[in-house]
Design an enzyme around this catalytic site. Structure first.
Site, PDB file in Angstrom:
ATOM      1  N   HIS A 156      -8.340  -6.832   4.868  1.00  0.00           N
ATOM      2  CA  HIS A 156      -7.940  -6.032   6.003  1.00  0.00           C
ATOM      3  C   HIS A 156      -9.232  -5.671   6.739  1.00  0.00           C
ATOM      4  O   HIS A 156      -9.970  -4.786   6.310  1.00  0.00           O
ATOM      5  CB  HIS A 156      -7.186  -4.783   5.574  1.00  0.00           C
ATOM      6  CG  HIS A 156      -5.712  -4.992   5.480  1.00  0.00           C
ATOM      7  ND1 HIS A 156      -4.800  -3.968   5.342  1.00  0.00           N
ATOM      8  CD2 HIS A 156      -4.973  -6.123   5.544  1.00  0.00           C
ATOM      9  CE1 HIS A 156      -3.581  -4.462   5.300  1.00  0.00           C
ATOM     10  NE2 HIS A 156      -3.657  -5.766   5.418  1.00  0.00           N
TER      11      HIS A 156
ATOM     12  N   ASP B 219     -12.095   5.782   6.927  1.00  0.00           N
ATOM     13  CA  ASP B 219     -10.992   4.899   7.316  1.00  0.00           C
ATOM     14  C   ASP B 219     -10.469   5.246   8.708  1.00  0.00           C
ATOM     15  O   ASP B 219      -9.280   5.497   8.895  1.00  0.00           O
ATOM     16  CB  ASP B 219      -9.867   5.004   6.284  1.00  0.00           C
ATOM     17  CG  ASP B 219      -8.819   3.908   6.456  1.00  0.00           C
ATOM     18  OD1 ASP B 219      -9.186   2.809   6.895  1.00  0.00           O
ATOM     19  OD2 ASP B 219      -7.648   4.166   6.158  1.00  0.00           O
TER      20      ASP B 219
ATOM     21  N   TRP C 151       0.861  -1.188   0.000  1.00  0.00           N
ATOM     22  CA  TRP C 151       0.000   0.000   0.000  1.00  0.00           C
ATOM     23  C   TRP C 151       0.892   1.230   0.000  1.00  0.00           C
ATOM     24  O   TRP C 151       1.847   1.308   0.768  1.00  0.00           O
ATOM     25  CB  TRP C 151      -0.904   0.031   1.238  1.00  0.00           C
ATOM     26  CG  TRP C 151      -1.601   1.360   1.365  1.00  0.00           C
ATOM     27  CD1 TRP C 151      -2.658   1.803   0.635  1.00  0.00           C
ATOM     28  CD2 TRP C 151      -1.232   2.439   2.231  1.00  0.00           C
ATOM     29  NE1 TRP C 151      -2.992   3.087   1.002  1.00  0.00           N
ATOM     30  CE2 TRP C 151      -2.124   3.514   1.988  1.00  0.00           C
ATOM     31  CE3 TRP C 151      -0.235   2.611   3.205  1.00  0.00           C
ATOM     32  CZ2 TRP C 151      -2.054   4.719   2.673  1.00  0.00           C
ATOM     33  CZ3 TRP C 151      -0.157   3.827   3.884  1.00  0.00           C
ATOM     34  CH2 TRP C 151      -1.067   4.859   3.620  1.00  0.00           C
TER      35      TRP C 151
ATOM     36  N   GLU D 272      -3.023  -3.045  -2.407  1.00  0.00           N
ATOM     37  CA  GLU D 272      -4.128  -2.487  -1.624  1.00  0.00           C
ATOM     38  C   GLU D 272      -4.480  -1.070  -2.075  1.00  0.00           C
ATOM     39  O   GLU D 272      -3.623  -0.191  -2.135  1.00  0.00           O
ATOM     40  CB  GLU D 272      -3.741  -2.466  -0.145  1.00  0.00           C
ATOM     41  CG  GLU D 272      -4.804  -1.854   0.757  1.00  0.00           C
ATOM     42  CD  GLU D 272      -4.379  -1.841   2.220  1.00  0.00           C
ATOM     43  OE1 GLU D 272      -5.192  -1.420   3.059  1.00  0.00           O
ATOM     44  OE2 GLU D 272      -3.237  -2.252   2.521  1.00  0.00           O
TER      45      GLU D 272
ATOM     46  N   ASP E  37      -6.651  -4.674  10.652  1.00  0.00           N
ATOM     47  CA  ASP E  37      -6.010  -3.368  10.462  1.00  0.00           C
ATOM     48  C   ASP E  37      -6.805  -2.311  11.219  1.00  0.00           C
ATOM     49  O   ASP E  37      -7.683  -1.666  10.668  1.00  0.00           O
ATOM     50  CB  ASP E  37      -5.939  -3.018   8.974  1.00  0.00           C
ATOM     51  CG  ASP E  37      -5.110  -1.766   8.726  1.00  0.00           C
ATOM     52  OD1 ASP E  37      -4.537  -1.229   9.694  1.00  0.00           O
ATOM     53  OD2 ASP E  37      -5.035  -1.325   7.561  1.00  0.00           O
TER      54      ASP E  37
ATOM     55  N   ASP F  95      -9.738  -3.614   1.963  1.00  0.00           N
ATOM     56  CA  ASP F  95      -9.740  -3.047   3.307  1.00  0.00           C
ATOM     57  C   ASP F  95     -11.122  -2.467   3.588  1.00  0.00           C
ATOM     58  O   ASP F  95     -11.651  -1.683   2.796  1.00  0.00           O
ATOM     59  CB  ASP F  95      -8.674  -1.956   3.417  1.00  0.00           C
ATOM     60  CG  ASP F  95      -8.510  -1.425   4.832  1.00  0.00           C
ATOM     61  OD1 ASP F  95      -9.481  -0.841   5.359  1.00  0.00           O
ATOM     62  OD2 ASP F  95      -7.420  -1.588   5.410  1.00  0.00           O
TER      63      ASP F  95
ATOM     64  N   LYS G 291      -6.919   2.573  -1.862  1.00  0.00           N
ATOM     65  CA  LYS G 291      -7.464   3.465  -0.850  1.00  0.00           C
ATOM     66  C   LYS G 291      -8.237   4.573  -1.549  1.00  0.00           C
ATOM     67  O   LYS G 291      -7.859   5.009  -2.643  1.00  0.00           O
ATOM     68  CB  LYS G 291      -6.348   4.051   0.020  1.00  0.00           C
ATOM     69  CG  LYS G 291      -6.844   4.626   1.339  1.00  0.00           C
ATOM     70  CD  LYS G 291      -5.685   4.878   2.307  1.00  0.00           C
ATOM     71  CE  LYS G 291      -6.204   5.275   3.684  1.00  0.00           C
ATOM     72  NZ  LYS G 291      -5.125   5.440   4.670  1.00  0.00           N
TER      73      LYS G 291
ATOM     74  N   HIS H 239     -11.526   1.425   3.145  1.00  0.00           N
ATOM     75  CA  HIS H 239     -10.884   2.135   2.039  1.00  0.00           C
ATOM     76  C   HIS H 239     -11.809   2.452   0.876  1.00  0.00           C
ATOM     77  O   HIS H 239     -11.353   2.654  -0.255  1.00  0.00           O
ATOM     78  CB  HIS H 239      -9.680   1.326   1.542  1.00  0.00           C
ATOM     79  CG  HIS H 239      -8.494   1.443   2.436  1.00  0.00           C
ATOM     80  ND1 HIS H 239      -7.235   1.040   2.067  1.00  0.00           N
ATOM     81  CD2 HIS H 239      -8.370   1.922   3.695  1.00  0.00           C
ATOM     82  CE1 HIS H 239      -6.385   1.258   3.058  1.00  0.00           C
ATOM     83  NE2 HIS H 239      -7.063   1.789   4.062  1.00  0.00           N
TER      84      HIS H 239
ATOM     85  N   ASP I  72     -10.433   3.243  11.271  1.00  0.00           N
ATOM     86  CA  ASP I  72      -9.735   2.071  11.822  1.00  0.00           C
ATOM     87  C   ASP I  72     -10.037   1.826  13.289  1.00  0.00           C
ATOM     88  O   ASP I  72      -9.130   1.640  14.108  1.00  0.00           O
ATOM     89  CB  ASP I  72      -8.218   2.208  11.612  1.00  0.00           C
ATOM     90  CG  ASP I  72      -7.828   1.998  10.159  1.00  0.00           C
ATOM     91  OD1 ASP I  72      -8.332   1.042   9.557  1.00  0.00           O
ATOM     92  OD2 ASP I  72      -7.036   2.781   9.626  1.00  0.00           O
TER      93      ASP I  72
END
Length: 417
Positions: free
Chosen positions: A284, A292, A183, A224, A324, A257, A226, A260, A294
């Site tokens: 992820h 994002d 990424w 990956e 993640d 992800d 985003k 993302h 997380d």
């Protein structure tokens, strides 16, 4: 016979009425490996330098007990794994090298991660890896592999090449394939004129990195995407479309992800489509409260839907599951335990469905039974099966794990300054 086992046997009978053998389900679950991410333990600081996190990511909070050394980080990880049923993996970033040498990202070698490999052998864990394309002086003007500066690109290309050899080393030493996930944060804060050339440079840089043939038994490359990052709000070079095209044409795993994509998108609905065409999938698993962000993974609808998609479509064999998230406002060991336990729970819950029967009645057009059965399953004694799985794996049942984490915080984490 323990109370937990008694309740399990009752649940076993209940699920058997639907044709689900819970003993077989737990055997299948033992084979599922979750790659727990190292960066929850120290707020993505790593051990390369004292520079603050940069590259479109940040961590909030200042809870006491952050790991300051590789030894402290491994100690915290051991505690977290002791609270989680099953044998799993650890996902490392390149900045987590453990060496006394003064070495930069374009100079790292397998020897700089030997202590991690020795520890993983002792713990019976696999290792995954990630190049670190952020928090470094050569992350210039928001660019790395897509930079118009040839010197910048060459630095990061060399870094990428070296991470593949390190991942290969992990796979050889541990006997488990190491996924190496790429990424990059490259992009512009405001609207660019040229969206094409940066993507061409990224493509060419990646092609050079992947030019060396490495045995896929040891390591697999993943890419990956985003949607945007801090400082790259208007344009991200490595978009979903870019990496989907790149992964499909270069036979790379495509990383999905959970945070993302656009706020109204979910990755669960994308898995079956990607699986039809891709070499494989890297997940992820995260929780994007505001895109994002997380957050620690909870048992929300999307996590359960991800579990169902993996199980119903028989995708566990071609999907590598990693976590993640990073939260510095709470006990970091507890964050690992909560997120990893929930991810395993979601897969278990999906395995406890009578999948073949549900597919059969759907094909026959019996949507009434489909709806009734999936709703009734929500009230089935899933927790009794989960608690038994924890007990036979000799990890704390129910909230007992929290008592362990709190005791560890009092005796270890709170004494760190």
């Amino acid at each position: 016979m323990s109370t937990v086992e008694k309740k399990y046997l009752e649940a076993k009978e209940k699920y058997a009425e639907l044709g689900v053998n819970t003993d077989e389900v737990l055997k299948r679950l033992e084979e599922v490996k979750i790659s727990m991410h190292v960066w929850q333990g120290d707020d993505i600081a790593g051990f390369l330098s004292d520079d603050e996190v940069s590259g479109g990511i940040t961590v909030t909070g200042n809870h006491p007990g952050k790991a300051r050394t590789p030894e402290e980080l491994r100690q915290d990880l051991e505690k977290a794994y002791s609270l989680i049923p099953g044998k799993h993996k650890l996902n490392l970033h390149a900045i987590y090298l453990d060496t006394d040498e003064d070495v930069d990202l374009n100079e790292i070698e397998p020897k700089h991660f030997e202590k991690w490999v020795s520890w993983a052998k002792e713990q019976d864990l696999g290792l995954d890896f990630n190049p670190t394309f952020f928090s470094h002086p050569m992350y210039k003007d928001g660019f790395t592999l897509a930079s118009p500066d040839k010197e910048v690109r060459e630095f990061w290309i060399e870094h990428g090449k070296r991470t593949r050899r390190i991942a290969e080393y992990f796979g050889k030493e541990l006997g488990q394939v190491a996924v190496n996930n790429f990424w990059v944060p490259d992009g512009y804060k405001d609207n660019p004129i040229d969206r094409y050339l940066p993507r061409q440079r990224l493509m060419e840089s990646l092609d050079e990195i992947f030019s060396e043939e490495i045995n896929p038994e040891y390591t697999l490359d993943a890419v990956e995407s985003k949607l945007f990052g801090i400082g790259a709000e208007a344009y991200t070079v490595g978009s979903h479309e870019f990496y989907m095209g790149y992964g499909l044409t270069r036979n790379k795993l495509i990383c999905m992800d959970a945070g993302h994509f656009h706020p109204t998108e979910v990755i669960s609905n994308k898995l079956s489509s990607i699986a039809l065409f891709s070499e494989g999938i890297l997940l992820h698993v995260s929780r994007p409260v505001r895109w994002d962000s997380d957050h620690v993974v909870i048992m929300d609808d999307e996590l359960q839907e991800i579990g169902r998609e993996l199980v119903r479509n028989d995708l566990l064999g071609k999907t590598h599951i990693g976590l993640d998230f990073f939260d510095a406002t709470i006990n970091r060991v507890a964050a690992w335990a909560i997120g990893t336990r929930n991810t395993i729970k979601a897969i278990l819950k999906a395995m406890l469905e009578p999948t073949d029967y549900l597919k059969k009645i759907e094909l026959e057009g019996d949507f009434t039974t489909r709806l009734a059965l999936t709703e009734e399953l929500k009230d089935f004694p899933f927790a009794d099966v989960w608690n038994y799985y924890c007990e036979i794996n000799q990890v704390p049942v129910g909230l007992d794990w929290l008592k362990e984490a709190q005791k560890y915080e009092e005796e270890v984490l709170n004494k760190r300054k």
